[in-house]
Design a protein around this motif. Structure first.
Motif, PDB file in Angstrom:
ATOM      1  N   SER A 109       8.236   2.061   8.716  1.00 35.93           N
ATOM      2  CA  SER A 109       9.365   1.130   8.124  1.00 35.93           C
ATOM      3  C   SER A 109       9.802   1.667   6.633  1.00 35.93           C
ATOM      4  O   SER A 109      10.240   1.013   6.021  1.00 35.93           O
ATOM      5  N   CYS A 110       9.073   2.797   6.172  1.00 36.91           N
ATOM      6  CA  CYS A 110       9.820   3.146   4.834  1.00 36.91           C
ATOM      7  C   CYS A 110      10.417   4.773   4.923  1.00 36.91           C
ATOM      8  O   CYS A 110      10.264   5.423   5.724  1.00 36.91           O
ATOM      9  N   PRO A 111      11.778   4.554   4.538  1.00 37.45           N
ATOM     10  CA  PRO A 111      12.373   5.720   4.693  1.00 37.45           C
ATOM     11  C   PRO A 111      11.908   7.008   3.893  1.00 37.45           C
ATOM     12  O   PRO A 111      11.543   6.749   2.765  1.00 37.45           O
ATOM     13  N   ILE A 112      12.123   8.165   4.730  1.00 32.50           N
ATOM     14  CA  ILE A 112      11.398   9.229   4.024  1.00 32.50           C
ATOM     15  C   ILE A 112      12.531   9.693   2.822  1.00 32.50           C
ATOM     16  O   ILE A 112      12.256  10.509   1.872  1.00 32.50           O
ATOM     17  N   VAL A 113      13.736   9.385   3.051  1.00 29.92           N
ATOM     18  CA  VAL A 113      14.966   9.633   2.510  1.00 29.92           C
ATOM     19  C   VAL A 113      14.954   8.640   1.194  1.00 29.92           C
ATOM     20  O   VAL A 113      14.878   7.370   1.692  1.00 29.92           O
TER      21      VAL A 113
ATOM     22  N   ASP B  43       0.739  -1.155   0.108  1.00 36.83           N
ATOM     23  CA  ASP B  43      -0.058  -0.057  -0.046  1.00 36.83           C
ATOM     24  C   ASP B  43       0.772   1.363   0.195  1.00 36.83           C
ATOM     25  O   ASP B  43       1.574   1.616   1.019  1.00 36.83           O
ATOM     26  N   GLY B  44       0.991   1.945  -1.242  1.00 39.69           N
ATOM     27  CA  GLY B  44       1.738   3.215  -1.206  1.00 39.69           C
ATOM     28  C   GLY B  44       1.000   4.453  -0.966  1.00 39.69           C
ATOM     29  O   GLY B  44       1.461   5.565  -1.730  1.00 39.69           O
ATOM     30  N   SER B  45      -0.555   4.291  -0.654  1.00 39.62           N
ATOM     31  CA  SER B  45      -1.397   5.650  -0.534  1.00 39.62           C
ATOM     32  C   SER B  45      -1.010   6.151   0.750  1.00 39.62           C
ATOM     33  O   SER B  45      -0.329   5.673   1.674  1.00 39.62           O
TER      34      SER B  45
ATOM     35  N   CYS C  73       7.333   1.882  -0.939  1.00 35.78           N
ATOM     36  CA  CYS C  73       7.913   3.039  -0.200  1.00 35.78           C
ATOM     37  C   CYS C  73       8.247   3.926  -1.374  1.00 35.78           C
ATOM     38  O   CYS C  73       8.037   5.341  -0.993  1.00 35.78           O
ATOM     39  N   ALA C  74       8.624   3.590  -2.536  1.00 33.43           N
ATOM     40  CA  ALA C  74       8.769   4.707  -3.494  1.00 33.43           C
ATOM     41  C   ALA C  74       7.524   5.172  -4.045  1.00 33.43           C
ATOM     42  O   ALA C  74       7.783   6.376  -4.302  1.00 33.43           O
ATOM     43  N   GLN C  75       6.518   4.592  -4.105  1.00 33.71           N
ATOM     44  CA  GLN C  75       5.294   5.145  -4.573  1.00 33.71           C
ATOM     45  C   GLN C  75       4.676   6.240  -3.292  1.00 33.71           C
ATOM     46  O   GLN C  75       4.309   7.141  -3.727  1.00 33.71           O
ATOM     47  N   TRP C  76       4.858   5.582  -2.249  1.00 33.27           N
ATOM     48  CA  TRP C  76       4.402   6.505  -0.942  1.00 33.27           C
ATOM     49  C   TRP C  76       5.385   7.813  -1.126  1.00 33.27           C
ATOM     50  O   TRP C  76       4.851   8.928  -0.792  1.00 33.27           O
TER      51      TRP C  76
END
Length: 748
Positions: free
Chosen positions: A556-560, A506-508, A578-581
């Motif tokens: 658990s997804c890096p903003i960087v 889920d990248g939303s 993560c990239a989609q988010w």
């Protein structure tokens, strides 16, 4: 760990030299020898010794946890072979007889150890730990503890010197086994039904099954399960280690050996000897070489799995030769016979003895604990396992066996439930303490920058004074806020009604607005769960200023945007979306730039984007992270937003609620030192952020005084786990983050 009865091994073993020659089953076209497999019983001894020595911390056995993998392969071999033979001879599988035999064999000993363990825990452990252990006991009795541990975030390889690990942690493997016993016969039945249906439609004889279709099904299960294990090892390590879907390939590997036994039996003595020794050597290599900090199970699990399969397969041709001669020695077989009970007893004994003594124990005491648990295992095997296993009353009646299993399971569940309800909630024995209160008003706009710097220093000094006063706190305050039993409310708070995205695939990101939605000033808080934990603080600051706030976070997804050079990490990143988010967040920032973007994140992402807490030698401020942080700030500034990056917080050595519950009289045991190594990383981050036009806030003074970081400030618990702020502490820091907001907005 589950150990199969040796009469199952008879029908798949190669004949001993003094037994009758194997006969050929006309229905299945496979040799069905009559000899007993002493090598398999000895293999169980290797497995349980590896696990016990590993858990006891005996030097040289850092990979002993792979003994559980050995048990999985053995179970897959024995159970698959037994079910296949039943299908071949009768055309069906009696689920009542199969499940009754499993219940009679395994549940009484498991329930006995569970009841004794929960009773001992109630006398030895702290009240909060007892309540947690009671839930563990209930889920273990129901054989779903592996999923409970996944949900609870239990780290099988975690080292925590301040709290006692759950004495039911080893029951995860029993959960996997029991779930296997439920699923496997149904799979065999479904396969047999499908084959008969296809053959009848084709006008072929459906009464004589062949192993080929079953081998195909098991191979498919193995491939899919192994692929899932590989992926989850990098995405959700606890799920990869503890769940049936990611362990089924090891059980299926044993099953494949059982269904291809006729081919193994054709091996000559010399090839069988070589293969057997190679398999045993591979298994022993895994016991001494693999380590808990490795990505496990992953690819490394192939070592014990294939090694065990080779030993079993070679024994089909020459059970008493090669490594079988070693495994079949009387001492090895004796250990193998008690391996199930020893596995059940060893971990609670190793866990509860240090808790009883009040301090960690040395090597001699751990060896004594191993010996004591072995004695308990012998008694359990002699007076519980064998009497019920060979009882004519139960052995001749699947119904009686199932009733027995249900009764002992109900008793174990009841023991856990009574302990859970009857244990009082832990309350601090110390006097009521003053709550953390910070007095600071918003700084008006349009003042010189030094005015805002002064406001930040003053409010940080207020917080730090109260932190300093709490260093060295002994008794936990009686009015502790939140209470030690309030973890569920804390978790609910950080999830922020779904604003913290936590599911893979889920990248939303929903539009999570709060405050005065008609305000022209918007503060955006972005990052992972360490951004979401600051939400109460920023909500308070924004409400004080009548602005609006936007929260965008994903656990658990890096903003960087970190570089991905490893294919498995690319797969992990893709499944997490993560990239989609990140792309969605940046598009939102670009389309409608907030006045200020606040960035907060855990510093535990490796150079390839994976979370790596606990990896020895990992530098949380690695160059990839520093450079990526600078790029993020530069991009956000190009949209017209001002940027504030929050520095890292301390990380406790254990879950705060567990540690405080275990040290109600002396909270100093739960203090954590501020790592001096963080200072250089903070300086590097600060330089990079400011060099790209952003503002940086070192938050250490909000948590630590000098190099000591107390778990409680005033009456307020700082973290509810090891690294996430409680809602109460975060909210109390509202004036402090408000001062940071004012300064950042005034900063050019």
């Amino acid at each position: 760990m589950v150990v199969e009865p040796k009469d199952f091994a008879r029908s798949v073993a190669a004949p001993a030299r003094d037994t009758a020659a194997p006969r050929l089953s006309p229905q299945i076209g496979t040799t069905v020898p009559r000899g007993f497999r002493p090598d398999i019983e000895g293999l169980r001894a290797v497995a349980v010794l590896a696990v016990v020595l590993f858990h006891a911390g005996i030097p040289g056995f850092r990979g002993g946890f792979v003994g559980v993998d050995v048990f999985f392969v053995i179970s897959g071999f024995l159970i698959s072979g037994m079910l296949w033979r039943e299908v071949g001879t009768s055309g069906k599988v009696s689920l009542r007889r199969f499940w009754g035999a499993r219940a009679r064999r395994l549940l009484p000993a498991s329930a006995l150890v569970g009841v004794v363990t929960i009773a001992a825990s109630a006398f030895i452990l702290s009240p909060l730990q007892v309540k947690t252990v009671a839930v563990d006991a209930i889920t273990s009795a129901l054989y779903v503890s592996n999923y409970w541990f996944i949900f609870s975030g239990v780290n099988y390889f975690g080292k925590d010197s301040l709290t006692t690990p759950t004495p039911f942690q080893h029951y995860w493997s029993l959960g996997v086994e029991e779930q296997f016993y439920l699923v496997w016969p149904v799979l065999i039945i479904a396969t047999a039904w499908f084959i008969r249906r296809v053959r009848r439609r084709g006008g072929r004889d459906a009464s004589t099954p062949a192993p080929g279709p079953y081998v195909t099904v098991l191979a498919l299960v193995a491939v899919v399960s192994f692929a899932l294990s590989l992926v989850l090892t990098y995405i959700m390590p606890p799920a990869a280690y503890l769940s049936l879907p990611t362990r089924a390939w090891q059980l299926a590997t044993g099953g494949l050996v059982a269904l291809t036994v006729v081919h193994w039996q054709r091996l000559g003595r010399v090839p069988a000897t070589v293969i057997g020794w190679a398999g045993l050597g591979t298994l022993l290599l895994a016991c001494v070489w693999v380590k808990g900090s490795s990505d496990y199970p992953g690819v490394l699990a192939l070592l014990p799995t294939l090694g065990t399969a080779l030993v079993i397969g070679a024994g089909c041709a020459n059970a008493e030769g090669g490594c079988g001669r070693l495994l079949g020695l009387a001492p090895m077989r004796s250990i193998g016979r008690i391996s199930y009970s020893w596995y059940l007893w060893h971990w609670p004994v190793l866990v509860l003895i240090p808790a009883l003594l009040g301090h960690p124990v040395g090597l001699v005491m751990r060896l004594a604990a191993m010996a004591f648990s072995a004695v308990l295992a012998v008694l359990t095997w002699k007076f519980v396992e064998n009497p019920l296993r060979f009882s004519a009353r139960f052995r001749g009646s699947p119904r009686h066996s199932l009733v027995l299993g249900a009764a002992v399971t109900a008793a174990a569940v009841a023991a856990g439930a009574i302990t859970l309800v009857g244990t009082p909630a832990p309350v601090g024995p110390g006097p009521a303490a003053r709550p953390l209160v910070i007095g600071a008003e918003p700084t008006p706009p349009g003042l010189p920058l030094q005015e805002y710097d002064t406001a930040v220093r003053e409010v940080f000094a207020q917080v730090n004074a109260q932190v300093t006063a709490s260093v060295g706190m002994t008794a936990v305050p009686s009015n502790l806020s939140p209470p030690l039993t309030g973890t569920a409310a804390e978790v609910k708070s950080i999830l922020a009604n779904g604003c913290l995205r936590s599911l893979p695939f889920d990248g939303s990101q929903p539009e999570c607005l709060s405050g005065n939605r008609s305000s022209e000033t918007t503060i955006a808080l972005i990052g992972d769960s360490h951004a979401a934990m600051w939400n109460p603080a920023f909500r308070r600051a924004v409400d004080d200023r009548n602005w609006r706030m936007l929260l965008m976070a994903k656990a658990s997804c890096p903003i960087v945007d970190l570089p991905l050079t490893d294919h498995l990490n690319e797969m992990s990143e893709g499944l997490q979306r993560c990239a989609q988010w990140r792309a969605g967040i940046m598009a939102r920032m670009r389309a409608d730039p907030p006045q200020l973007v606040v960035v907060s994140a855990v510093r535990s992402y490796g150079a390839h984007g994976t979370a790596v807490w606990g990896k020895p030698g990992f530098d949380p401020f690695n160059p990839a992270w520093i450079d990526g942080l600078g790029d993020l700030v530069h991009e956000l500034r190009s949209y017209g937003s001002k940027v504030l990056v929050l520095g890292p917080e301390p990380k406790l050595a254990s879950v705060a609620t567990n540690c405080l519950s275990a040290h109600l009289e002396d909270a100093r045991a739960c203090e954590v030192p501020w790592r001096a190594t963080n200072n250089a990383g903070i300086e590097a981050e600060s330089s990079m952020v400011r060099g790209n036009g952003g503002d940086y806030a070192n938050t250490v003074d909000l948590f630590c005084s000098g190099d000591r970081c107390p778990p409680v400030v005033g009456n307020t618990m700082v973290f509810y786990d090891a690294s996430h702020l409680t809602k109460e502490y975060s909210q109390a820091l509202g004036p402090a983050v408000g001062a940071l907001i004012d300064r950042s907005l005034a900063h050019d």
